[in-house]
Design a protein around this motif. Sequence first.
Motif, PDB file in Angstrom:
ATOM      1  N   LEU A  87       0.826  -1.204   0.000  1.00  0.00           N
ATOM      2  CA  LEU A  87       0.000   0.000   0.000  1.00  0.00           C
ATOM      3  C   LEU A  87       0.868   1.265   0.000  1.00  0.00           C
ATOM      4  CD1 LEU A  87      -2.804  -1.066   2.499  1.00  0.00           C
ATOM      5  CD2 LEU A  87      -3.075  -0.662   0.037  1.00  0.00           C
ATOM      6  N   ASP A  88       1.986   1.235   0.721  1.00  0.00           N
ATOM      7  CA  ASP A  88       2.896   2.382   0.721  1.00  0.00           C
ATOM      8  C   ASP A  88       3.466   2.617  -0.678  1.00  0.00           C
ATOM      9  OD1 ASP A  88       2.467   2.827   3.403  1.00  0.00           O
ATOM     10  OD2 ASP A  88       4.323   1.850   4.063  1.00  0.00           O
ATOM     11  N   ALA A  89       3.871   1.535  -1.347  1.00  0.00           N
ATOM     12  CA  ALA A  89       4.402   1.667  -2.707  1.00  0.00           C
ATOM     13  C   ALA A  89       3.318   2.128  -3.675  1.00  0.00           C
ATOM     14  CB  ALA A  89       4.992   0.338  -3.165  1.00  0.00           C
ATOM     15  N   PHE A  90       2.125   1.600  -3.509  1.00  0.00           N
ATOM     16  CA  PHE A  90       0.966   1.983  -4.315  1.00  0.00           C
ATOM     17  C   PHE A  90       0.701   3.488  -4.159  1.00  0.00           C
ATOM     18  CE2 PHE A  90      -3.617   2.441  -4.952  1.00  0.00           C
ATOM     19  CZ  PHE A  90      -3.958   1.518  -5.934  1.00  0.00           C
ATOM     20  N   ALA A  91       0.681   3.953  -2.917  1.00  0.00           N
ATOM     21  CA  ALA A  91       0.458   5.374  -2.648  1.00  0.00           C
ATOM     22  C   ALA A  91       1.565   6.226  -3.251  1.00  0.00           C
ATOM     23  CB  ALA A  91       0.362   5.612  -1.146  1.00  0.00           C
ATOM     24  N   GLY A  92       2.794   5.726  -3.215  1.00  0.00           N
ATOM     25  CA  GLY A  92       3.905   6.466  -3.794  1.00  0.00           C
ATOM     26  C   GLY A  92       3.738   6.695  -5.283  1.00  0.00           C
ATOM     27  N   ARG A  93       3.239   5.687  -5.984  1.00  0.00           N
ATOM     28  CA  ARG A  93       3.005   5.831  -7.429  1.00  0.00           C
ATOM     29  C   ARG A  93       1.882   6.829  -7.702  1.00  0.00           C
ATOM     30  NH1 ARG A  93       6.812   3.005 -10.824  1.00  0.00           N
ATOM     31  NH2 ARG A  93       7.843   1.567  -9.395  1.00  0.00           N
ATOM     32  N   LEU A  94       0.846   6.827  -6.865  1.00  0.00           N
ATOM     33  CA  LEU A  94      -0.228   7.808  -7.022  1.00  0.00           C
ATOM     34  C   LEU A  94       0.296   9.221  -6.796  1.00  0.00           C
ATOM     35  CD1 LEU A  94      -3.247   6.118  -5.187  1.00  0.00           C
ATOM     36  CD2 LEU A  94      -2.788   6.164  -7.644  1.00  0.00           C
ATOM     37  N   ALA A  95       1.172   9.374  -5.805  1.00  0.00           N
ATOM     38  CA  ALA A  95       1.730  10.690  -5.505  1.00  0.00           C
ATOM     39  C   ALA A  95       2.539  11.219  -6.693  1.00  0.00           C
ATOM     40  CB  ALA A  95       2.605  10.614  -4.258  1.00  0.00           C
ATOM     41  N   TYR A 254     -15.217  -2.526   3.907  1.00  0.00           N
ATOM     42  CA  TYR A 254     -13.970  -2.851   4.586  1.00  0.00           C
ATOM     43  C   TYR A 254     -12.751  -2.216   3.919  1.00  0.00           C
ATOM     44  CZ  TYR A 254     -16.572  -6.482   7.153  1.00  0.00           C
ATOM     45  OH  TYR A 254     -17.463  -7.163   7.945  1.00  0.00           O
ATOM     46  N   TYR A 255     -12.906  -1.736   2.685  1.00  0.00           N
ATOM     47  CA  TYR A 255     -11.784  -1.105   1.986  1.00  0.00           C
ATOM     48  C   TYR A 255     -11.672   0.387   2.289  1.00  0.00           C
ATOM     49  CZ  TYR A 255     -11.831  -5.487  -0.593  1.00  0.00           C
ATOM     50  OH  TYR A 255     -11.802  -6.816  -0.915  1.00  0.00           O
ATOM     51  N   ARG A 256     -12.656   0.957   2.970  1.00  0.00           N
ATOM     52  CA  ARG A 256     -12.632   2.408   3.205  1.00  0.00           C
ATOM     53  C   ARG A 256     -11.428   2.852   4.033  1.00  0.00           C
ATOM     54  NH1 ARG A 256     -19.042   2.583   4.559  1.00  0.00           N
ATOM     55  NH2 ARG A 256     -19.785   2.260   2.412  1.00  0.00           N
ATOM     56  N   PRO A 257     -11.044   2.125   5.083  1.00  0.00           N
ATOM     57  CA  PRO A 257      -9.826   2.539   5.796  1.00  0.00           C
ATOM     58  C   PRO A 257      -8.580   2.498   4.915  1.00  0.00           C
ATOM     59  CG  PRO A 257     -11.155   1.102   7.176  1.00  0.00           C
ATOM     60  CD  PRO A 257     -11.751   1.041   5.809  1.00  0.00           C
ATOM     61  N   LEU A 258      -8.542   1.580   3.951  1.00  0.00           N
ATOM     62  CA  LEU A 258      -7.415   1.529   3.025  1.00  0.00           C
ATOM     63  C   LEU A 258      -7.399   2.783   2.155  1.00  0.00           C
ATOM     64  CD1 LEU A 258      -7.821  -1.512   3.866  1.00  0.00           C
ATOM     65  CD2 LEU A 258      -6.891  -2.093   1.618  1.00  0.00           C
ATOM     66  N   THR A 259      -8.586   3.226   1.768  1.00  0.00           N
ATOM     67  CA  THR A 259      -8.686   4.447   0.964  1.00  0.00           C
ATOM     68  C   THR A 259      -8.087   5.620   1.721  1.00  0.00           C
ATOM     69  OG1 THR A 259     -10.746   3.624  -0.023  1.00  0.00           O
ATOM     70  CG2 THR A 259     -10.278   5.970  -0.251  1.00  0.00           C
ATOM     71  N   ARG A 260      -8.491   5.774   2.980  1.00  0.00           N
ATOM     72  CA  ARG A 260      -7.979   6.895   3.781  1.00  0.00           C
ATOM     73  C   ARG A 260      -6.467   6.805   3.943  1.00  0.00           C
ATOM     74  NH1 ARG A 260     -12.636   5.543   6.819  1.00  0.00           N
ATOM     75  NH2 ARG A 260     -11.390   4.617   8.496  1.00  0.00           N
ATOM     76  N   TYR A 261      -5.984   5.603   4.198  1.00  0.00           N
ATOM     77  CA  TYR A 261      -4.550   5.403   4.385  1.00  0.00           C
ATOM     78  C   TYR A 261      -3.772   5.762   3.125  1.00  0.00           C
ATOM     79  CZ  TYR A 261      -0.172   2.976   5.520  1.00  0.00           C
ATOM     80  OH  TYR A 261       1.145   2.664   5.754  1.00  0.00           O
ATOM     81  N   VAL A 262      -4.224   5.244   1.978  1.00  0.00           N
ATOM     82  CA  VAL A 262      -3.517   5.485   0.724  1.00  0.00           C
ATOM     83  C   VAL A 262      -3.538   6.969   0.366  1.00  0.00           C
ATOM     84  CG1 VAL A 262      -3.635   5.099  -1.777  1.00  0.00           C
ATOM     85  CG2 VAL A 262      -3.773   3.162  -0.206  1.00  0.00           C
ATOM     86  N   LEU A 263      -4.694   7.607   0.490  1.00  0.00           N
ATOM     87  CA  LEU A 263      -4.776   9.022   0.148  1.00  0.00           C
ATOM     88  C   LEU A 263      -3.892   9.870   1.063  1.00  0.00           C
ATOM     89  CD1 LEU A 263      -8.576   9.465  -0.646  1.00  0.00           C
ATOM     90  CD2 LEU A 263      -6.673   9.321  -2.257  1.00  0.00           C
ATOM     91  N   ASN A 264      -3.847   9.510   2.335  1.00  0.00           N
ATOM     92  CA  ASN A 264      -2.990  10.241   3.267  1.00  0.00           C
ATOM     93  C   ASN A 264      -1.512  10.047   2.928  1.00  0.00           C
ATOM     94  OD1 ASN A 264      -2.628  11.862   5.687  1.00  0.00           O
ATOM     95  ND2 ASN A 264      -1.835  10.000   6.626  1.00  0.00           N
ATOM     96  N   ARG A 265      -1.127   8.807   2.636  1.00  0.00           N
ATOM     97  CA  ARG A 265       0.261   8.525   2.296  1.00  0.00           C
ATOM     98  C   ARG A 265       0.666   9.222   0.999  1.00  0.00           C
ATOM     99  NH1 ARG A 265       4.081   5.721   5.598  1.00  0.00           N
ATOM    100  NH2 ARG A 265       2.835   5.028   7.367  1.00  0.00           N
ATOM    101  N   ALA A 266      -0.287   9.357   0.077  1.00  0.00           N
ATOM    102  CA  ALA A 266      -0.006  10.012  -1.201  1.00  0.00           C
ATOM    103  C   ALA A 266      -0.143  11.522  -1.132  1.00  0.00           C
ATOM    104  CB  ALA A 266      -0.924   9.455  -2.287  1.00  0.00           C
ATOM    105  N   CYS A 267      -0.464  12.035   0.067  1.00  0.00           N
ATOM    106  CA  CYS A 267      -0.699  13.486   0.258  1.00  0.00           C
ATOM    107  C   CYS A 267      -1.828  13.981  -0.634  1.00  0.00           C
ATOM    108  CB  CYS A 267       0.578  14.285   0.006  1.00  0.00           C
ATOM    109  SG  CYS A 267       1.917  13.847   1.128  1.00  0.00           S
ATOM    110  N   LEU A 268      -2.875  13.165  -0.758  1.00  0.00           N
ATOM    111  CA  LEU A 268      -4.024  13.521  -1.592  1.00  0.00           C
ATOM    112  C   LEU A 268      -5.298  13.682  -0.773  1.00  0.00           C
ATOM    113  CD1 LEU A 268      -3.381  11.093  -4.594  1.00  0.00           C
ATOM    114  CD2 LEU A 268      -3.193  13.597  -4.632  1.00  0.00           C
ATOM    115  N   SER A 269      -5.180  13.625   0.557  1.00  0.00           N
ATOM    116  CA  SER A 269      -6.361  13.800   1.398  1.00  0.00           C
ATOM    117  C   SER A 269      -6.858  15.229   1.297  1.00  0.00           C
ATOM    118  CB  SER A 269      -6.027  13.467   2.861  1.00  0.00           C
ATOM    119  OG  SER A 269      -5.645  12.117   2.983  1.00  0.00           O
ATOM    120  N   ARG A 270      -8.191  15.351   1.329  1.00  0.00           N
ATOM    121  CA  ARG A 270      -8.791  16.705   1.248  1.00  0.00           C
ATOM    122  C   ARG A 270      -9.573  16.988   2.515  1.00  0.00           C
ATOM    123  NH1 ARG A 270     -12.108  16.518  -4.183  1.00  0.00           N
ATOM    124  NH2 ARG A 270     -12.329  14.340  -3.601  1.00  0.00           N
TER     125      ARG A 270
END
Length: 270
Positions: A87-95, A254-270
């Motif tokens: 998930l960290d690597a995934f978020a990095g690619r989104l960032a 059950y995937y919603r916490p993953l969404t929050r985590y990924v968006l936060n790690r990618a600095c895409l949270s609003r």
Amino acid sequence: MSTGALRAHLLAAGLAGTVATSREESLRSYRLFAAGDPRVTLGLVPAGGWGEAELLRLMAEKCGVSGDPAYRSGPDAIDPERTLRGLDAFAGRLAVAAARRAPVLFGTGHPHRLLGFYVALADALSAAGCDVLTPAQGRCVDITTRFGLRTYVLDYVRGVAFVREAGPSEGGREPGAHSHSALPVRAALESAAEAGGPLPALVVGDHGWVCGAGQLGIEAIGLADTDDPALFVGEAEGQVAVAVPLDDGVPSAYYRPLTRYVLNRACLSR
């Protein structure tokens, strides 16, 4: 969401730890992949030879399943630490995509489970200035299933592609059909090319969406279960940028916490 809180959620929700995908299902997929069955290769053409033993070793390394070939039945498992790293690597690619305002294509073969996860990511990248592509909307795609040849329609919800049965959709139900095929992403990419672009710099999804795009040389990241060896083979060989091991069949909430985590790690949270 902190890493510790997400780890606890992964285990409690069955996204990692002991998962619903059985050992029998996983081993059957490894056997079919080794035989080159397109239902399991998902559009990937491996560069190397992958026998069942090699696949089991790879999946033990990538997912954390038991590497013991004598373990043939019972529950399978995913190491939550590997899920978190994925998930960290995934978020990095989104960032990176967001920073470059790169065109992105989202697609899923699990619309009833994962549509909401991808929609949130598509919304965030769109807000960051990325062009979320929707090529070939409404195009018919013929896919061979265990029930024979079926015609599906390529459709989108808020920038996320999936296939649905031809004909009017039923009201009050989530759209889409479960699909492993790479044909939808090929149709989408062909349509984008015919229209003069843009082509995606990144494809985000699962199943054939990731493997089909990666096979064509497009950066692709996605989620994969223990019975989806193609994404992990693609990652090992360099066709897939990131494959995140997790159970892809739990309830969508059950995937919603993953969404929050990924968006936060990618600095895409609003």
